[in-house]
Design a protein around this motif. Sequence first.
Motif, short mmCIF file in Angstrom:
data_model
loop_
_atom_site.label_atom_id
_atom_site.label_comp_id
_atom_site.label_asym_id
_atom_site.label_seq_id
_atom_site.Cartn_x
_atom_site.Cartn_y
_atom_site.Cartn_z
N UNK A 175 0.82 -1.21 0.00
CA UNK A 175 0.00 0.00 0.00
C UNK A 175 0.86 1.26 0.00
N UNK A 176 2.02 1.21 0.64
CA UNK A 176 2.95 2.32 0.57
C UNK A 176 3.37 2.56 -0.88
N UNK A 177 3.67 1.49 -1.59
CA UNK A 177 4.06 1.62 -2.99
C UNK A 177 2.92 2.20 -3.83
N UNK A 184 0.86 12.60 -7.36
CA UNK A 184 0.90 13.46 -8.54
C UNK A 184 2.30 13.59 -9.13
N UNK A 185 3.33 13.52 -8.30
CA UNK A 185 4.68 13.68 -8.83
C UNK A 185 5.16 12.46 -9.60
N UNK A 186 4.43 11.36 -9.49
CA UNK A 186 4.77 10.18 -10.27
C UNK A 186 3.69 9.93 -11.33
N UNK A 187 2.72 9.05 -11.08
CA UNK A 187 1.84 8.64 -12.18
C UNK A 187 0.35 8.74 -11.84
N UNK A 188 0.00 9.56 -10.86
CA UNK A 188 -1.40 9.66 -10.49
C UNK A 188 -1.80 11.10 -10.20
N UNK A 189 -2.67 11.26 -9.24
CA UNK A 189 -3.20 12.56 -8.86
C UNK A 189 -3.36 12.61 -7.35
N UNK A 190 -3.61 13.80 -6.83
CA UNK A 190 -3.86 13.91 -5.39
C UNK A 190 -5.03 13.02 -4.97
N UNK A 191 -6.08 13.02 -5.78
CA UNK A 191 -7.27 12.24 -5.44
C UNK A 191 -6.96 10.75 -5.39
N UNK A 192 -6.24 10.25 -6.38
CA UNK A 192 -5.87 8.83 -6.40
C UNK A 192 -4.97 8.48 -5.23
N UNK A 193 -4.05 9.36 -4.93
CA UNK A 193 -3.12 9.12 -3.83
C UNK A 193 -3.85 9.03 -2.49
N UNK A 194 -4.73 10.00 -2.22
CA UNK A 194 -5.44 9.98 -0.94
C UNK A 194 -6.36 8.76 -0.85
N UNK A 195 -6.96 8.37 -1.96
CA UNK A 195 -7.79 7.17 -1.94
C UNK A 195 -6.96 5.94 -1.63
N UNK A 196 -5.75 5.85 -2.21
CA UNK A 196 -4.87 4.71 -1.96
C UNK A 196 -4.41 4.66 -0.52
N UNK A 197 -4.33 5.81 0.14
CA UNK A 197 -3.91 5.86 1.54
C UNK A 197 -5.09 5.63 2.49
#
Length: 328
Positions: A175-177, A184-197
Motif C-alpha cells: 500500500x505504501x508503494x 501526482x509527482x509520479x503517475x497519479x493525482x492527489x485524489x488517487x493518492x489519498x484514496x490509496x492511503x
Amino acid sequence: MFERFRKPFTPDYDHAQADLQLRSARDRATAGDWTAALYLLQTTGRDWELRSRRLAVLGIAAGHAPHWVDAWEAAIPGDPTVAILRAEGLTELAGAARGAASARHTSAEQFQEFHRLSALAAAAAQRAVELNPDDPYPWVTRIDAMFADGHQRHDDFRIALDGAVARDPFHFEAHLMAVSFLCQKWYGSHEQMFAAARGPAAAAPAGASVCMLPLLAHFEYALREFGFETRAESLAAKMEYFHRPEVIQEIAWCAGKWRAAGEPRLIARGVTLRHWLALANHLSGQDRAGTRTLLAHIGSYLGSTAAYGYFWMRQAEGFEAVSKWARQ
C-alpha cells in the motif's frame, strides 16, 4: 545554558534502524557468512511486514555488495529468496542511478541508467514472483521496478498490487508503494493518492501500520502544492497547510487507530511510523509532549526517512528540527 553542553546531534543512518538482529545478520552476510541472512529470514516466518522490511534492507546490501548472494545461490541453486534479493538489489541500483532530485534536475544519462537497471529489475522481480507463490513482497518489488515507465504500466501496476494484497490484504509495503505510484509527482493525482492511503487505513484493523498512510499522503500533497523545488524555503506555507483543522483531525485519527491495539513495535516499520507522526505533530504544532515520547522511542535511529526530505534539503536536518521543537 544546558543547551551549550548537549551532546552533538548524531543520527544513525543504518537502514535497519532498531532491528538489531537484521543489522547483525546483514553484517555477517556481507562479511562472508550468507547463512546468517538465511537463518534470519527463516526465523521471521510469515510475519509479512517484518519479512518485507528485512528483505528490503538485505536487498540494499545485495545491490552494492552481491558477493554473498552469489555464494548463497552457488550453495542452494534456485533458492526463491535469492531471486527476491537479486530483484531488490537491482531496484536499489536503479534508484541510486536516478538519484532523489526532481526530473528537471536529473540528467539524461541518469534517466538512461535508471531505465536500463529498472528493466533488469523488472525481469528479476517477475522471476521472484514465480518462485515465491505465497509471499506478497515480490509483487511489491515488481511495482517498484515500474517507476521508470509507469505511464505505460498502469494495468501492470494494478495486477501487481492485487497480487500483493491477495496474499496480505493490509501489506504495508504494497500500500505504501501504491500511495507513491499514484501520487501526482509520479503517475497519479492527489485524489488517487489519498484514496490509496485512506482506503486501507479505514478498512484495516486497529494497530495495522497502514493506518498511518494518510500522513504520507499529506506530506506528498504539501510537497507538491507548496514549493516542490524549494523544499525548506517554502516550509512556512507547508506548515500552514498542516494547521488546517481537517488535517489535524486526520493525523489524530491515524495515530489513535495505529495505537489502539497497544504500543506498536519498533522493528519492521515501527521507527519510520514514529518519525512520520513526530514530523506531522511538528508541522501542525500539536502534541509536543507526545512527540518527546515518540523521539525517546526512536532514539538516534533515522535510517532513511524520506518524508523529512520533503520539507528540508537533508533528512537529518528535519529530524534535528523536530527534535529541537519537541524539547522546547
